[in-house]
Motif scaffolding. Structure first.
Motif, PDB file in Angstrom:
ATOM      1  N   VAL A 223       0.876  -1.170   0.000  1.00 16.82           N
ATOM      2  CA  VAL A 223       0.000   0.000   0.000  1.00 16.82           C
ATOM      3  C   VAL A 223       0.914   1.220   0.000  1.00 16.82           C
ATOM      4  N   PRO A 224       0.954   2.001  -1.081  1.00 17.78           N
ATOM      5  CA  PRO A 224       1.984   3.038  -1.205  1.00 17.78           C
ATOM      6  C   PRO A 224       1.627   4.295  -0.419  1.00 17.78           C
ATOM      7  N   PRO A 225       2.621   4.984   0.099  1.00 12.01           N
ATOM      8  CA  PRO A 225       2.346   6.274   0.752  1.00 12.01           C
ATOM      9  C   PRO A 225       1.936   7.310  -0.288  1.00 12.01           C
ATOM     10  N   GLY A 226       0.929   8.093   0.040  1.00  8.50           N
ATOM     11  CA  GLY A 226       0.508   9.148  -0.876  1.00  8.50           C
ATOM     12  C   GLY A 226      -0.455   8.704  -1.956  1.00  8.50           C
ATOM     13  N   GLY A 227      -0.880   7.432  -1.959  1.00  9.52           N
ATOM     14  CA  GLY A 227      -1.862   6.984  -2.933  1.00  9.52           C
ATOM     15  C   GLY A 227      -1.239   6.404  -4.187  1.00  9.52           C
ATOM     16  N   SER A 228      -2.066   6.261  -5.234  1.00 10.89           N
ATOM     17  CA  SER A 228      -1.672   5.531  -6.440  1.00 10.89           C
ATOM     18  C   SER A 228      -0.641   6.253  -7.283  1.00 10.89           C
ATOM     19  N   ILE A 229      -0.291   7.495  -6.938  1.00  8.51           N
ATOM     20  CA  ILE A 229       0.699   8.215  -7.747  1.00  8.51           C
ATOM     21  C   ILE A 229       2.045   7.506  -7.730  1.00  8.51           C
ATOM     22  N   ALA A 230       2.326   6.729  -6.679  1.00 10.36           N
ATOM     23  CA  ALA A 230       3.616   6.040  -6.595  1.00 10.36           C
ATOM     24  C   ALA A 230       3.801   5.096  -7.776  1.00 10.36           C
ATOM     25  N   TYR A 231       2.795   4.261  -8.069  1.00 14.93           N
ATOM     26  CA  TYR A 231       2.928   3.304  -9.165  1.00 14.93           C
ATOM     27  C   TYR A 231       2.688   3.968 -10.523  1.00 14.93           C
ATOM     28  N   ARG A 232       1.909   5.025 -10.568  1.00 18.04           N
ATOM     29  CA  ARG A 232       1.773   5.767 -11.826  1.00 18.04           C
ATOM     30  C   ARG A 232       3.102   6.394 -12.214  1.00 18.04           C
ATOM     31  N   THR A 233       3.792   6.959 -11.232  1.00 22.94           N
ATOM     32  CA  THR A 233       5.100   7.568 -11.503  1.00 22.94           C
ATOM     33  C   THR A 233       6.102   6.515 -11.939  1.00 22.94           C
ATOM     34  N   TRP A 234       6.106   5.380 -11.272  1.00 24.40           N
ATOM     35  CA  TRP A 234       7.050   4.317 -11.627  1.00 24.40           C
ATOM     36  C   TRP A 234       6.789   3.838 -13.055  1.00 24.40           C
ATOM     37  N   ALA A 235       5.529   3.597 -13.412  1.00 28.59           N
ATOM     38  CA  ALA A 235       5.208   3.084 -14.746  1.00 28.59           C
ATOM     39  C   ALA A 235       5.519   4.096 -15.841  1.00 28.59           C
ATOM     40  N   SER A 236       5.423   5.403 -15.532  1.00 31.03           N
ATOM     41  CA  SER A 236       5.684   6.419 -16.554  1.00 31.03           C
ATOM     42  C   SER A 236       7.148   6.442 -16.975  1.00 31.03           C
ATOM     43  N   ARG A 237       8.019   5.843 -16.198  1.00 30.92           N
ATOM     44  CA  ARG A 237       9.448   5.835 -16.506  1.00 30.92           C
ATOM     45  C   ARG A 237       9.908   4.517 -17.144  1.00 30.92           C
ATOM     46  N   GLN A 238       8.973   3.626 -17.447  1.00 32.31           N
ATOM     47  CA  GLN A 238       9.315   2.321 -17.998  1.00 32.31           C
ATOM     48  C   GLN A 238       8.830   2.214 -19.442  1.00 32.31           C
ATOM     49  N   THR A 239       9.423   1.269 -20.176  1.00 33.75           N
ATOM     50  CA  THR A 239       8.963   0.886 -21.513  1.00 33.75           C
ATOM     51  C   THR A 239       8.663  -0.605 -21.484  1.00 33.75           C
ATOM     52  N   PHE A 240       7.411  -0.943 -21.634  1.00 31.57           N
ATOM     53  CA  PHE A 240       6.978  -2.342 -21.544  1.00 31.57           C
ATOM     54  C   PHE A 240       6.759  -2.893 -22.947  1.00 31.57           C
ATOM     55  N   ARG A 241       7.326  -4.086 -23.206  1.00 32.11           N
ATOM     56  CA  ARG A 241       7.157  -4.752 -24.495  1.00 32.11           C
ATOM     57  C   ARG A 241       6.763  -6.213 -24.270  1.00 32.11           C
ATOM     58  N   VAL A 242       6.142  -6.801 -25.272  1.00 32.07           N
ATOM     59  CA  VAL A 242       5.797  -8.216 -25.211  1.00 32.07           C
ATOM     60  C   VAL A 242       7.071  -9.041 -25.005  1.00 32.07           C
ATOM     61  N   GLY A 243       7.041  -9.951 -24.080  1.00 29.02           N
ATOM     62  CA  GLY A 243       8.213 -10.746 -23.735  1.00 29.02           C
ATOM     63  C   GLY A 243       8.871 -10.307 -22.444  1.00 29.02           C
ATOM     64  N   ASP A 244       8.580  -9.072 -21.985  1.00 35.45           N
ATOM     65  CA  ASP A 244       9.117  -8.606 -20.707  1.00 35.45           C
ATOM     66  C   ASP A 244       8.408  -9.315 -19.553  1.00 35.45           C
ATOM     67  N   THR A 245       8.935  -9.103 -18.342  1.00 35.37           N
ATOM     68  CA  THR A 245       8.395  -9.751 -17.156  1.00 35.37           C
ATOM     69  C   THR A 245       8.200  -8.723 -16.047  1.00 35.37           C
ATOM     70  N   LEU A 246       7.081  -8.817 -15.336  1.00 32.42           N
ATOM     71  CA  LEU A 246       6.833  -8.009 -14.140  1.00 32.42           C
ATOM     72  C   LEU A 246       7.103  -8.867 -12.908  1.00 32.42           C
ATOM     73  N   VAL A 247       7.796  -8.279 -11.926  1.00 29.48           N
ATOM     74  CA  VAL A 247       8.038  -8.956 -10.649  1.00 29.48           C
ATOM     75  C   VAL A 247       7.394  -8.117  -9.550  1.00 29.48           C
ATOM     76  N   PHE A 248       6.426  -8.693  -8.845  1.00 32.47           N
ATOM     77  CA  PHE A 248       5.737  -8.035  -7.741  1.00 32.47           C
ATOM     78  C   PHE A 248       6.320  -8.572  -6.434  1.00 32.47           C
TER      79      PHE A 248
END
Length: 355
Positions: free
Chosen positions: A39-64
C-alpha cells in the motif's frame, strides 16, 4: 570460389539473426523498485510515476515483491480497475514474489484484492507494445490550401499635360500596424503544500521513493509554503546543502526546526534539500528534494522613486526664434580684446595725418 561466397552469405545471415535476437532482449521490471508491491504512501501516484518511466514490451516480465499473506496481485479488466472490483479477476497470484510475463500487447491492469488496498493506491496500469514495434509515426500535416491572390485594382487615370500640369503626389503614409498588447495571465496566489499529504513527515515505508513520488509533477514557486507534519521529539526537519543530502550528513545544516508541525516558506529559487536529523531516519528515506522556480522580490530603496529603464532626461529646448547673443567670455577676456585693438587705432590716426 563459389563455396567461399556461399559460406560468407551463411555467416552474414547468422550475424543478422544474432543482432535481431539481441534487439529483442527481454526486460525484467521490478514493480515499484525498492518500494515493492505494498500500500503506497501518498496513494496511487507512486505506481503511476514508476510506470511512466518504464517501456513495456511483449516478452518482458513483471516482478511483484510482497510478503505472502499480506498482499496478492490480480490482473483485472479496465472497468474493474477504476472501481477496484475484485469479484472476477482475470488471474491472481497469492505467493510473493510473483512473476508475471507480458504475453500480449495493449493495456494491462493489476490490483491487490486485500480489503481496502486497491482503494489506497495498490494498483498498477501499464501499456505494453509489440516486441518489434516502433513508435507510430505522427500523422502527416495536411497540404496548405492555396489562397487566391487579391485582385489588382486598375491603375488610376493620369490627367494629360494639356489639361493640367503634373503635380507631384506625395507617397501614401502607411497606416500604423496595431501592435497586440500582451495580456498578463492572472497570477495565482502562494500555495501551501503538506509534505507527504496524509503520510506526513516520517520514516516512509519503502524508502525515499515515497517523497520522490509526492514531489513529482508539483510546481513549487517562490512564496509557497511547505508544512512538515510530525510530532515534536520524534522527528525534526533540517534544510541541508546538496552535498550533504545524498550521504545524509547532519553535521552542518542550513537550518533546523525541531517543533512540529514546521512551516517553511520558500523564499529563493533553485534546489532545496530537507532531511530528518534523527539517527538513521534520513537513510531510511525521510528526505525531500524539490526545485523552486520564480524570482525573489527585492525591496526598493527607501526615499527613491523608480526611474524607467533606458529613459533619458530631456534637456529644455531653447525657445524657437529667440536668438540671444552669446554671453560674454568669463574672467578678464574683455580687457584683453581692448588692449589688442589699441595699436590698430593709433595706426589709423597716423595715416589720417599723413593724408
Amino acid at each position: 570460389m563459389a563455396r567461399r561466397r556461399s559460406n560468407m552469405v551463411v555467416f552474414m545471415v547468422l550475424v543478422a539473426a544474432a543482432l535481431l535476437q539481441s534487439s529483442k532482449a527481454q526486460t525484467t521490471h521490478v514493480v515499484g523498485d525498492a518500494l515493492g508491491w505494498v500500500v503506497p504512501p501518498g496513494g496511487s501516484i507512486a505506481y503511476r510515476t514508476w510506470a511512466s518511466r518504464q517501456t513495456f514490451r511483449v516478452g518482458d516480465t513483471l516482478v511483484f515483491n510482497f510478503t505472502t499473506g499480506n498482499h496478492n496481485v490480480a490482473e483485472v479488466r479496465r472497468g474493474d480497475f477504476s472501481s477496484c472490483n475484485t469479484n472476477s479477476p482475470i488471474s491472481i497470484s497469492t505467493a510473493g514474489p510473483a512473476t508475471i510475463p507480458l504475453n500480449s500487447s495493449g493495456e494491462h491492469y493489476y490490483i491487490c484484492t486485500f480489503p481496502g488496498h486497491c482503494g489506497l493506491g495498490q494498483m498498477l496500469a501499464i501499456n505494453v507494445s509489440a516486441a518489434s514495434s516502433s513508435p507510430a509515426p505522427q500523422p502527416a500535416m495536411p497540404p496548405p490550401v492555396a489562397t487566391p491572390a487579391p485582385a489588382t485594382p486598375p491603375p488610376a487615370a493620369t490627367p494629360s499635360p494639356a489639361a493640367s500640369p503634373p503635380m507631384s503626389t506625395p507617397p501614401p503614409t502607411p497606416s500604423p500596424v496595431a501592435t497586440p498588447v500582451p495580456v498578463p495571465s492572472p497570477a495565482s496566489g502562494p500555495m501551501i503544500y503538506v509534505v507527504g499529504d496524509s503520510l506526513g513527515w516520517t520514516v516512509p515505508p519503502g524508502g525515499p521513493i515515497a517523497y520522490q513520488t509526492w514531489a513529482f509533477n508539483k510546481n513549487f514557486r517562490v512564496g509557497d509554503t511547505l508544512v512538515f507534519n510530525f510530532t515534536t521529539g520524534t522527528h525534526d526537519v533540517a534544510e541541508v546543502r546538496k552535498a550533504a543530502f545524498e550521504p545524509c550528513n547532519t553535521t552542518a545544516p542550513i537550518s533546523t526546526i525541531t517543533a512540529g508541525p514546521a512551516r517553511i516558506t520558500l523564499t529563493a529559487p533553485g534546489e532545496h534539500f530537507y532531511i530528518c536529523t534523527f539517527p538513521s531516519h534520513c537513510s531510511l528515506g525521510q528526505k525531500l528534494a524539490i526545485n523552486v522556480t520564480g524570482t525573489a522580490a527585492a525591496p526598493a530603496p527607501s526615499g527613491s522613486s523608480p526611474t524607467p529603464s533606458g529613459s533619458a532626461t530631456p534637456s529644455s529646448p531653447s525657445p524657437i526664434g529667440s536668438l540671444s547673443p552669446p554671453p560674454p567670455p568669463p574672467g578678464n577676456s574683455a580687457p584683453s580684446v581692448a588692449v589688442a585693438t589699441l595699436p590698430l587705432t593709433i595706426l589709423s590716426i597716423a595715416i589720417a595725418f599723413l593724408y
